[in-house]
Design a protein around this motif. Structure first.
Motif, PDB file in Angstrom:
ATOM      1  N   ASN A 131      48.157  46.358  35.982  1.00 15.09           N
ATOM      2  CA  ASN A 131      48.553  47.341  34.978  1.00 15.09           C
ATOM      3  C   ASN A 131      49.390  46.730  33.861  1.00 15.09           C
ATOM      4  OD1 ASN A 131      47.334  49.728  36.040  1.00 15.09           O
ATOM      5  ND2 ASN A 131      48.916  49.789  37.629  1.00 15.09           N
ATOM      6  N   LYS A 132      50.082  45.647  34.142  1.00 13.79           N
ATOM      7  CA  LYS A 132      50.893  45.004  33.103  1.00 13.79           C
ATOM      8  C   LYS A 132      49.989  44.313  32.076  1.00 13.79           C
ATOM      9  CE  LYS A 132      54.928  43.125  33.892  1.00 13.79           C
ATOM     10  NZ  LYS A 132      55.709  43.725  32.789  1.00 13.79           N
ATOM     11  N   ARG A 133      48.945  43.684  32.538  1.00  9.46           N
ATOM     12  CA  ARG A 133      48.018  43.000  31.641  1.00  9.46           C
ATOM     13  C   ARG A 133      46.977  43.956  31.063  1.00  9.46           C
ATOM     14  NH1 ARG A 133      43.718  41.443  33.812  1.00  9.46           N
ATOM     15  NH2 ARG A 133      44.713  40.843  35.784  1.00  9.46           N
ATOM     16  N   ASN A 134      46.487  44.867  31.908  1.00  7.90           N
ATOM     17  CA  ASN A 134      45.420  45.796  31.512  1.00  7.90           C
ATOM     18  C   ASN A 134      45.777  47.195  32.013  1.00  7.90           C
ATOM     19  OD1 ASN A 134      43.007  46.935  30.680  1.00  7.90           O
ATOM     20  ND2 ASN A 134      41.810  46.092  32.374  1.00  7.90           N
ATOM     21  N   PRO A 135      46.550  47.963  31.253  1.00  2.00           N
ATOM     22  CA  PRO A 135      47.027  49.277  31.707  1.00  2.00           C
ATOM     23  C   PRO A 135      45.888  50.159  32.214  1.00  2.00           C
ATOM     24  CG  PRO A 135      48.099  48.676  29.660  1.00  2.00           C
ATOM     25  CD  PRO A 135      47.048  47.645  29.894  1.00  2.00           C
ATOM     26  N   GLY A 136      46.138  50.746  33.391  1.00  2.00           N
ATOM     27  CA  GLY A 136      45.149  51.621  33.989  1.00  2.00           C
ATOM     28  C   GLY A 136      44.214  50.954  34.965  1.00  2.00           C
ATOM     29  N   SER A 137      44.294  49.630  35.091  1.00  2.00           N
ATOM     30  CA  SER A 137      43.383  48.905  35.981  1.00  2.00           C
ATOM     31  C   SER A 137      43.864  48.889  37.429  1.00  2.00           C
ATOM     32  CB  SER A 137      43.176  47.472  35.487  1.00  2.00           C
ATOM     33  OG  SER A 137      44.396  46.739  35.510  1.00  2.00           O
ATOM     34  N   GLY A 138      45.132  49.245  37.651  1.00  2.00           N
ATOM     35  CA  GLY A 138      45.693  49.236  39.002  1.00  2.00           C
ATOM     36  C   GLY A 138      46.617  48.052  39.222  1.00  2.00           C
ATOM     37  N   CYS A 139      47.363  48.095  40.323  1.00  2.00           N
ATOM     38  CA  CYS A 139      48.271  47.011  40.685  1.00  2.00           C
ATOM     39  C   CYS A 139      47.730  46.328  41.935  1.00  2.00           C
ATOM     40  CB  CYS A 139      49.680  47.545  40.935  1.00  2.00           C
ATOM     41  SG  CYS A 139      50.844  46.292  41.530  1.00  2.00           S
ATOM     42  N   GLY A 140      47.164  45.155  41.762  1.00  2.00           N
ATOM     43  CA  GLY A 140      46.585  44.436  42.886  1.00  2.00           C
ATOM     44  C   GLY A 140      47.606  44.032  43.930  1.00  2.00           C
TER      45      GLY A 140
END
Length: 329
Positions: A131-140
């Motif tokens: 989410n920090k790099r690509n907001p909305g993608s999730g937190c791996g």
């Protein structure tokens, strides 16, 4: 790495004007930004090299409160070895010397150190959700490998930690960040400079897009005699902190008159322990006191599968740092 435009202005106003255009980033030492560009994590259209700006001075400023102003372009190595810093702000010198290899300290600047981004592997790997790099993608990291991650102040959107050692010391020392932008000059209390992740982990700090860091200002204090920076890491050579502690005590006749405590490796920003500081005032500087404080510090902590060890390592690190600062270790 994609192609980008490169400019090297000689005035602050030129830098501010350039920053108003989307896709523009500042570069000084480049010790973090260049890595991010190589990995494809950041792909600026334009780099503004600020090394020609006169922002390298380290000076004492007299006023109602005497302060030390550190220019944003001062090198980490320059600050760490500066006689005035070692004498009056030894905690900052210790943190800087713990922070990186000598080669990196000779390149990295104070302003760049404040702006460096997390070393979370999910942030660095563009094939993984972050989410920090690509907001909305999730937190791996939430269900993945989270050994290095936060136990305080995290959110379901991000559990990454801030990597800077210098910033932990500056948080403990109640520093202020001086910035200039389109609206003029302003001063940001260090506690308000970096952000917790909340719902917008892509936002690391409270700088406006057109603002430039010019100085870090640190008030002089009574902590020089009893301060200590302790960094726990996987290896003694260059490595980021599993947990670190910046502690500063004002001790008179064996009793603590005032205290400052910040820790790294435990949160998305340098983590201040305000309630612990209050609890230390008036207490004897003893191992018993510090062990009680270690338990208090862990209120609200939350661990994940891989980093549960931090629930024990964090108070142990804090207690050890306090003992060193009080010279009872």
């Amino acid at each position: 790495m994609k192609q980008f435009q490169y400019v090297r202005p000689t005035s602050q106003q030129s830098v501010i004007d350039a920053l108003t255009k989307p896709g523009t980033k500042i570069i000084a030492g480049g010790s973090n930004l260049v890595d991010l560009m190589k990995h494809g994590v950041m792909s600026p259209d334009k780099l503004v090299d600020i090394n020609k700006l006169p922002l390298r001075d380290i000076s004492s400023i007299m006023g109602n409160v005497r302060t030390i102003a550190i220019g944003a372009l001062a090198l980490n190595s320059q600050v760490a070895e500066h006689a005035m810093i070692k004498e009056r702000l030894p905690l900052l010198s210790q943190a800087l010397n713990a922070g990186a290899s000598a080669q990196l300290r000779n390149m990295a600047t104070v302003g760049g150190n404040l702006m460096q981004r997390t070393r979370c592997p999910y942030f660095y790997d563009t094939a993984l959700p972050c989410n920090k790099r690509n907001p909305g993608s999730g937190c791996g990291a939430l269900e993945g490998f989270n050994r290095m991650h936060a136990i305080f102040g995290q959110s379901e959107k991000c559990i990454a930690v801030h990597p800077s050692d210098m910033a932990v010391a500056l948080a403990a020392l109640d520093a202020t960040v001086e910035v200039v932008g389109k609206k003029g000059r302003r001063y940001i209390a260090f506690k308000d400079f970096h952000r917790l992740p909340g719902d917008h982990p892509e936002l690391d700090n409270t700088l406006a897009k057109d603002e430039l860091i010019t100085n870090v200002i640190v008030p002089e204090n009574n902590f020089a005699k009893n301060s200590y920076y302790l960094k726990v890491r996987d290896r003694a050579s260059y490595a980021f902190a599993l947990v670190s502690a910046a502690v500063a005590l004002d001790i008179d006749n064996g009793r603590i008159q005032d205290a400052r405590i910040a820790m790294g490796g435990v949160a998305h920003k340098p983590w201040r322990f305000y309630e612990v500081e209050k609890a230390l005032k008036g207490k004897p500087a003893s191992t018993e006191t510090f062990e009680q404080i270690g338990e208090l510090a862990m209120q609200g902590a939350k661990a994940y599968k891989e980093n549960a060890f931090k629930l024990k390592l964090t108070p142990a690190t804090l207690v050890e740092a306090l003992k060193h600062a009080a010279r009872i270790a």
